[in-house]
Design an enzyme around this catalytic site. Structure first.
Site, PDB file in Angstrom:
ATOM      1  NE  ARG A 314      -7.101  14.309  -1.985  1.00 56.56           N
ATOM      2  CZ  ARG A 314      -5.849  13.863  -2.007  1.00 56.56           C
ATOM      3  NH1 ARG A 314      -5.349  13.400  -3.130  1.00 56.56           N
ATOM      4  NH2 ARG A 314      -5.088  13.878  -0.917  1.00 56.56           N
ATOM      5  CB  ILE A 346      -4.790   9.350  -0.043  1.00 51.46           C
ATOM      6  CG1 ILE A 346      -5.008   9.944  -1.440  1.00 51.46           C
ATOM      7  CG2 ILE A 346      -5.343  10.246   1.026  1.00 51.46           C
ATOM      8  CD1 ILE A 346      -6.485  10.082  -1.814  1.00 51.46           C
ATOM      9  CB  SER A 347       0.415  11.295  -1.953  1.00 54.03           C
ATOM     10  OG  SER A 347       1.194  10.138  -1.759  1.00 54.03           O
ATOM     11  CB  ALA A 348      -0.026  16.233  -0.125  1.00 54.47           C
ATOM     12  N   PRO A 349      -2.278  16.278  -2.537  1.00 59.09           N
ATOM     13  CG  PRO A 349      -4.394  17.288  -2.608  1.00 59.09           C
ATOM     14  CD  PRO A 349      -3.300  16.898  -1.663  1.00 59.09           C
TER      15      PRO A 349
END
Length: 684
Positions: A314, A346-349
């Site tokens: 990531r 970038i979205s939260a995991p």
């Protein structure tokens, strides 16, 4: 952040502090949760330690009511009361522990609210430097404090040449600067500077009188640990700071380069110190910890998706971002508009994992993704469709497409293509697709997209229902209509620059505080009146509906979004007289020049603590709208409530819309392109 303390500490419970270990959603303290906790604690004297991916909170008076409310608001996931054992020996004895507690409390409120803000390490260095000087240390003794601290941190790989000179010069400026002269400082900065200086002076006197049970420099090194902890400074950046401080004091055996007193001519540079310092920490450990969190939370379930998360770096898609920041449970912005509003991230995991589980990508699939952003999600998709599959990822900005393409190439994702285009239009020339995924939000179904799905295909789309209430739908064909095979609560950055833009207007309140209101084009609302509506007299109604600790709010939100003409809008912020039901703000119903927002009041009955939902109205129809919202909440509670079966969703477009009916007519949501039906049986 976990720390190995320098020496074993003698712990003494003096009975002064109330102590709780607090856990948060996603296993980490987000900036929003940190600010909500600080606001909820009000004027209480408190201090905290970041530990075990949560907070160890100590307050001078019990705060069970505060934490129960945060759990009810879903800001925290739970808390456990414990016995506080202050590290009295580690901090130099009982008198020095009192000094530490005063410093902890003076610093904690500001450090907590600054969670997630850039420059945390640099702020800590400025504050620690003034403390070291106030304690009477000479330059070599200050260097020794940092060496002692460095022994508790990972080893670093030092830079060379110009990079080394740049890093050490940046540290030198910070260690010599007068923190009190820092320009454009945050509110409370002068109080923090005064607290660190006072702590240094008091420790100096205790040392001079022989009243410390440990050496002064050892005690100060322990303060470095706790200061960096409160500032949420990752361990690798702590280790880098310690290395640079040692170079400032002792490099090449030359005279120390730290001034024994502050310099009025030097002002600190709070930009991040760019260095090539690395630690021996393995990013693979962070990835595995992330996967473990997501599996334990049941957000990752499929073996292939778990393997993709484990093998996709990531951090490669977030160059310039701290390694630990890349893996925290939070979205990371990558682009803002001219007003500072985030337009890509970038979205939260957990959100990435949830949507991939909804999508169900398989080897050989052709996939269209709308919303390339960094390319991270597309890289995961590329692994899921290999061998034989291909992913096309779209974005509306050339710079984002170029960046995503570079990241994907660097990661070896040879079966992913980044393309400039409108996600709502899609790529019919490459269709049909087995799966289509939107990682941006929509207000309606983009009609052209449905024709690009192959037979048996699936569309995953975060779509607003009404107002701010949004869910991530996974649609599959069901005859002439569509049904959901999965539906999860989620909110995404909206579509823009295209045929299906989801445009909203953020309306700031013109009075005190920072309250603002989300409004959308389909809502009938007087936006100019909303700017001053909270200055109008209020009407308050309580519903008799009680929420207990851990009760979800998503179902009452969904119900109100369906039955109220304008749904619900988010209204974040704070101001005098504004009493929302969450620490971050509230949800509000809108009607022309009137709004009615949710509030709560606390009580206790034979079942324990509860929070009764209330409604506060402002505007020309304040009483009528507040009563309407309260009545609907009671109706939801009687007919559905949090123990009703979860609803299903169906959708139709074109001529099929008129043939899509519902057992409960109020659960039909009409949109420009589509009709959505919520199949939600009453309980019992």
């Amino acid at each position: 952040m976990d720390f190995d303390e320098q020496d074993p500490a003698i712990t003494i419970d003096d009975g002064t502090w109330w102590y709780a270990s607090v856990a948060f959603p996603g296993g980490t303290v987000s900036p929003q949760a940190a600010r909500a906790l600080s606001a909820a604690l009000g004027e209480r004297r408190f201090h905290f330690l970041r530990k075990d991916q949560g907070l160890r909170l100590r307050t001078e008076h019990p705060a069970a009511d505060v934490l129960d409310q945060l759990v009810a608001d879903q800001v925290a996931t739970g808390w456990t009361g414990k016995i506080y054992e202050p590290e009295t020996e580690a901090f130099g004895g009982p008198e020095a522990m009192a000094v530490a507690h005063d410093l902890f409390c003076a610093d904690s409120r500001f450090a907590l609210t600054e969670t997630g803000n850039p420059g945390g390490r640099e702020r800590c260095i400025l504050l620690l430097s003034i403390m070291h000087r106030a304690a009477g240390l000479d330059p070599f003794e200050i260097g020794d404090v940092w060496v002692r601290f460095a022994s508790t941190r990972p080893a670093v790989v030092p830079p060379a040449g110009a990079a080394r000179e740049t890093a050490v010069a940046a540290m030198r400026r910070l260690m010599n600067a007068d923190a009190a002269l820092r320009p454009d400082a945050e509110p409370g900065w002068s109080e923090r500077v005064a607290a660190f200086e006072d702590a240094g002076l008091r420790l100096r006197r205790l040392d001079a009188d022989g009243r410390l049970v440990r050496g002064l420099r050892t005690v100060l090194a322990h303060h470095v640990i706790f200061t960096f902890n409160r500032g949420a400074v990752p361990v690798d950046r702590q280790a880098a700071a310690a290395w640079m401080a040692r170079q400032v004091a002792f490099a090449d055996g030359e005279s120390a380069d730290v001034s024994p007193g502050p310099s009025a001519t030097l002002t600190p540079n709070l930009t991040r110190m760019e260095t090539t310092l690395t630690t021996q920490a393995d990013p693979a450990d962070l990835r595995q910890a992330l996967v473990t969190r997501l599996v334990d939370a049941n957000q990752l379930r499929t073996p292939d998706i778990i393997a993709a998360f484990q093998s996709t770096e990531r951090e490669q898609f977030l160059p310039g971002v701290d390694l630990e920041t890349a893996y925290v449970e939070d979205a990371v912005p990558i682009k803002h508009d001219d007003s500072g509003e985030m337009i890509s991230c970038i979205s939260a995991p957990s959100i990435v994992a949830t949507q991939l589980e909804q999508l169900g990508a398989r080897p050989g699939h052709k996939i269209l993704e709308a919303g390339a952003a960094t390319g991270y999600n597309a890289a995961l998709l590329g692994k899921l469709v290999a061998p034989g599959g291909h992913v096309w990822t779209l974005d509306v900005d050339q710079d984002l497409v170029d960046t995503a393409a570079k990241h994907l190439a660097d990661s070896g994702a040879s079966n992913v293509t980044a393309v400039l285009g409108d996600g709502a239009v899609g790529l019919p020339q490459y269709g049909p697709f087995d799966r289509i995924q939107f990682t941006v939000g929509a207000g309606d179904i983009p009609l052209g997209i449905l024709d690009q799905l192959a037979p048996g295909g699936r569309l995953v789309l975060p779509m607003r229902i009404r107002g701010s209430i949004s869910r991530s739908f996974a649609f599959e064909r069901d005859g002439e209509a569509w049904k959901t095979v999965s539906c999860e609560m989620a909110t995404f950055v909206p579509l823009r620059k295209g045929v299906c833009d989801d445009i909203y207007t953020l309306v700031p309140h013109a009075g005190e505080g920072n309250v603002r209101l989300e409004t959308f084009s389909e809502q009938e609302v007087d936006r100019e009146a909303m700017r001053i509506v909270l200055d109008q007299p209020q009407t308050k109604v309580y519903t008799g509906v009680k929420f207990r600790q851990g009760d979800p709010w998503q179902w009452v939100y969904l119900y109100l979004a369906c039955v109220l003409p304008n749904g619900l809008s988010r209204m974040p912020g704070s101001r005098p007289g504004f009493t929302p039901h969450f620490g971050w703000g509230s949800m509000a119903a809108l009607d022309g020049d009137t709004l009615a927002y949710l509030t709560v009041r606390e009580g206790e009955d034979d079942r324990g603590r509860f929070w009764e939902i209330g409604v506060i109205g402002h505007g020309s129809r304040a009483a009528a709208l507040a009563d309407q919202v309260a009545t609907e909440i009671r109706e939801w509670h009687q007919g559905w409530g949090n123990d009703a079966p979860e609803p299903g969703f169906r959708m139709a477009v074109g001529d099929a819309r008129s043939r899509l009916t519902a057992a409960e007519p109020r659960f039909i949501v009409e949109k420009s392109n589509s009709r959505i039906v919520v199949d939600w049986p009453r309980r019992g």
